[in-house]
Design a protein around this motif. Structure first.
Motif, PDB file in Angstrom:
ATOM      1  N   ALA A  14       3.908   6.485   5.450  1.00 51.81           N
ATOM      2  CA  ALA A  14       4.615   5.207   5.435  1.00 51.81           C
ATOM      3  C   ALA A  14       3.992   4.274   4.412  1.00 51.81           C
ATOM      4  CB  ALA A  14       4.569   4.557   6.815  1.00 51.81           C
ATOM      5  N   ASP A  15       4.840   3.507   3.723  1.00 52.03           N
ATOM      6  CA  ASP A  15       4.359   2.453   2.842  1.00 52.03           C
ATOM      7  C   ASP A  15       4.224   1.185   3.671  1.00 52.03           C
ATOM      8  OD1 ASP A  15       4.418   4.194   0.714  1.00 52.03           O
ATOM      9  OD2 ASP A  15       6.319   3.454  -0.087  1.00 52.03           O
ATOM     10  N   ILE A  16       3.164   0.434   3.443  1.00 50.40           N
ATOM     11  CA  ILE A  16       2.879  -0.781   4.195  1.00 50.40           C
ATOM     12  C   ILE A  16       2.882  -1.950   3.214  1.00 50.40           C
ATOM     13  CG2 ILE A  16       1.234  -1.939   5.725  1.00 50.40           C
ATOM     14  CD1 ILE A  16       2.311   0.766   6.827  1.00 50.40           C
ATOM     15  N   THR A  23      -4.498   1.563  -5.348  1.00 51.52           N
ATOM     16  CA  THR A  23      -5.925   1.869  -5.316  1.00 51.52           C
ATOM     17  C   THR A  23      -6.395   2.157  -3.899  1.00 51.52           C
ATOM     18  OG1 THR A  23      -6.320   0.550  -7.260  1.00 51.52           O
ATOM     19  CG2 THR A  23      -8.225   1.002  -5.864  1.00 51.52           C
ATOM     20  N   ARG A  24      -5.997   1.370  -2.949  1.00 50.96           N
ATOM     21  CA  ARG A  24      -6.228   1.710  -1.540  1.00 50.96           C
ATOM     22  C   ARG A  24      -4.915   2.326  -1.066  1.00 50.96           C
ATOM     23  NH1 ARG A  24      -9.017  -2.403   2.324  1.00 50.96           N
ATOM     24  NH2 ARG A  24     -10.680  -1.851   0.925  1.00 50.96           N
ATOM     25  N   ALA A  25      -4.886   3.641  -0.980  1.00 55.19           N
ATOM     26  CA  ALA A  25      -3.645   4.359  -0.673  1.00 55.19           C
ATOM     27  C   ALA A  25      -3.294   4.262   0.811  1.00 55.19           C
ATOM     28  CB  ALA A  25      -3.773   5.823  -1.084  1.00 55.19           C
ATOM     29  N   ASN A  26      -2.078   4.594   1.132  1.00 54.51           N
ATOM     30  CA  ASN A  26      -1.562   4.555   2.505  1.00 54.51           C
ATOM     31  C   ASN A  26      -1.911   5.839   3.261  1.00 54.51           C
ATOM     32  OD1 ASN A  26       0.114   6.135   0.920  1.00 54.51           O
ATOM     33  ND2 ASN A  26       2.003   5.418   1.845  1.00 54.51           N
ATOM     34  N   PHE A  28       0.859  -1.182   0.000  1.00 50.03           N
ATOM     35  CA  PHE A  28       0.000   0.000   0.000  1.00 50.03           C
ATOM     36  C   PHE A  28       0.896   1.233   0.000  1.00 50.03           C
ATOM     37  CE2 PHE A  28      -2.258  -3.420   2.081  1.00 50.03           C
ATOM     38  CZ  PHE A  28      -3.444  -3.451   1.371  1.00 50.03           C
ATOM     39  N   THR A  29       0.794   2.029  -1.066  1.00 53.14           N
ATOM     40  CA  THR A  29       1.579   3.251  -1.225  1.00 53.14           C
ATOM     41  C   THR A  29       0.620   4.355  -1.687  1.00 53.14           C
ATOM     42  OG1 THR A  29       2.081   2.942  -3.581  1.00 53.14           O
ATOM     43  CG2 THR A  29       3.557   1.852  -1.995  1.00 53.14           C
ATOM     44  N   ASP A  40      -6.011   6.725   8.706  1.00 52.39           N
ATOM     45  CA  ASP A  40      -7.291   6.107   9.025  1.00 52.39           C
ATOM     46  C   ASP A  40      -7.834   5.280   7.863  1.00 52.39           C
ATOM     47  OD1 ASP A  40      -9.435   5.394  10.631  1.00 52.39           O
ATOM     48  OD2 ASP A  40     -10.618   7.145  10.066  1.00 52.39           O
ATOM     49  N   THR A  41      -6.987   4.397   7.321  1.00 51.08           N
ATOM     50  CA  THR A  41      -7.380   3.533   6.218  1.00 51.08           C
ATOM     51  C   THR A  41      -7.151   2.082   6.606  1.00 51.08           C
ATOM     52  OG1 THR A  41      -6.769   5.220   4.595  1.00 51.08           O
ATOM     53  CG2 THR A  41      -6.946   2.964   3.796  1.00 51.08           C
ATOM     54  N   TYR A  42      -8.211   1.271   6.483  1.00 49.36           N
ATOM     55  CA  TYR A  42      -8.059  -0.168   6.712  1.00 49.36           C
ATOM     56  C   TYR A  42      -7.307  -0.745   5.522  1.00 49.36           C
ATOM     57  CZ  TYR A  42     -10.995  -0.317  10.794  1.00 49.36           C
ATOM     58  OH  TYR A  42     -11.493  -0.138  12.057  1.00 49.36           O
ATOM     59  N   LEU A  43      -6.153  -1.330   5.795  1.00 48.66           N
ATOM     60  CA  LEU A  43      -5.334  -1.879   4.730  1.00 48.66           C
ATOM     61  C   LEU A  43      -5.370  -3.398   4.698  1.00 48.66           C
ATOM     62  CD1 LEU A  43      -2.225   0.455   5.026  1.00 48.66           C
ATOM     63  CD2 LEU A  43      -4.202   0.675   3.533  1.00 48.66           C
ATOM     64  N   LEU A  44      -5.489  -4.005   5.843  1.00 44.98           N
ATOM     65  CA  LEU A  44      -5.492  -5.458   5.953  1.00 44.98           C
ATOM     66  C   LEU A  44      -6.635  -5.858   6.867  1.00 44.98           C
ATOM     67  CD1 LEU A  44      -1.676  -5.629   6.669  1.00 44.98           C
ATOM     68  CD2 LEU A  44      -2.750  -6.178   4.499  1.00 44.98           C
ATOM     69  N   ASP A  45      -6.998  -7.114   6.865  1.00 41.35           N
ATOM     70  CA  ASP A  45      -8.091  -7.577   7.704  1.00 41.35           C
ATOM     71  C   ASP A  45      -7.881  -7.156   9.153  1.00 41.35           C
ATOM     72  OD1 ASP A  45     -10.417  -8.934   8.413  1.00 41.35           O
ATOM     73  OD2 ASP A  45      -9.296 -10.747   8.886  1.00 41.35           O
ATOM     74  N   ARG A  46      -8.742  -6.267   9.634  1.00 40.37           N
ATOM     75  CA  ARG A  46      -8.725  -5.740  11.008  1.00 40.37           C
ATOM     76  C   ARG A  46      -7.512  -4.864  11.335  1.00 40.37           C
ATOM     77  NH1 ARG A  46     -12.130  -8.863  15.123  1.00 40.37           N
ATOM     78  NH2 ARG A  46     -13.322 -10.238  13.820  1.00 40.37           N
ATOM     79  N   TRP A  47      -6.687  -4.530  10.399  1.00 36.47           N
ATOM     80  CA  TRP A  47      -5.524  -3.680  10.649  1.00 36.47           C
ATOM     81  C   TRP A  47      -5.748  -2.333   9.969  1.00 36.47           C
ATOM     82  CZ3 TRP A  47      -2.045  -5.178  14.142  1.00 36.47           C
ATOM     83  CH2 TRP A  47      -1.982  -6.533  14.448  1.00 36.47           C
TER      84      TRP A  47
END
Length: 153
Positions: free
Chosen positions: A30-32, A7-10, A2-3, A13-20
């Motif tokens: 930060a890039d995740i 499409t889902r940017a970093n 995620f950068t 307050d953005t859910y990037l992974l299940d429950r994270w």
């Protein structure tokens, strides 16, 4: 990964992974990504946080549903994880970890848990209805994975 270009940017307050959920002092801090090479012994993968912006802060939050958290009320919660400093050019030498709790309507939380970010070595002020259940302090990272365990109330 995620950068700022995905499409889902970093963003904050953005859910990037299940429950994270990523919380940060601005967007593109930060890039995740998922790390498959450098990971703790026995782990399939690891979460990699690549700090993109100097003098900014970020964190990863996992919010439990009430049905999973109810057993912890009036008990002791713990958080354990392994962490290490990044590659040879990494400058991040310390992190903080916290157990926080929500005191308002069950399963209707404010996902951006930080109200006001603070400077390095200082805990952020949490958003309304969130409280610290431990006293976060600096955890010094090394080039090798270390196990950290945090105990709440």
């Amino acid at each position: 990964a995620f950068t700022s270009a995905t499409t889902r940017a970093n963003n904050d307050d953005t859910y990037l992974l299940d429950r994270w959920n990523l919380v940060s002092d601005g967007n593109d801090v930060a890039d995740i990504s998922r790390e498959l090479t450098t990971k703790p012994d026995g782990a399939y993968s690891a979460l990699k946080i690549d700090q993109e912006t100097a003098n900014k802060q970020c964190g990863i939050v996992q919010i439990l549903e009430q049905k999973d958290a109810i057993a912890l009320i009036n008990g002791v919660a713990s958080l354990s994880f392994e962490a290490r400093k990044g590659g040879s050019n990494a400058t991040l030498g310390k992190i903080r970890a916290a157990i926080i709790s929500w005191s308002s309507t069950a399963d209707s939380v404010t996902s951006d848990v930080v109200g006001t970010w603070a400077g390095a070595g200082t805990n952020p002020t949490l958003a309304t209805n969130w409280t610290y259940e431990n006293t976060p302090s600096d955890l010094t990272l090394t080039a090798s994975f270390q196990k950290f365990k945090i105990m709440g109330k």
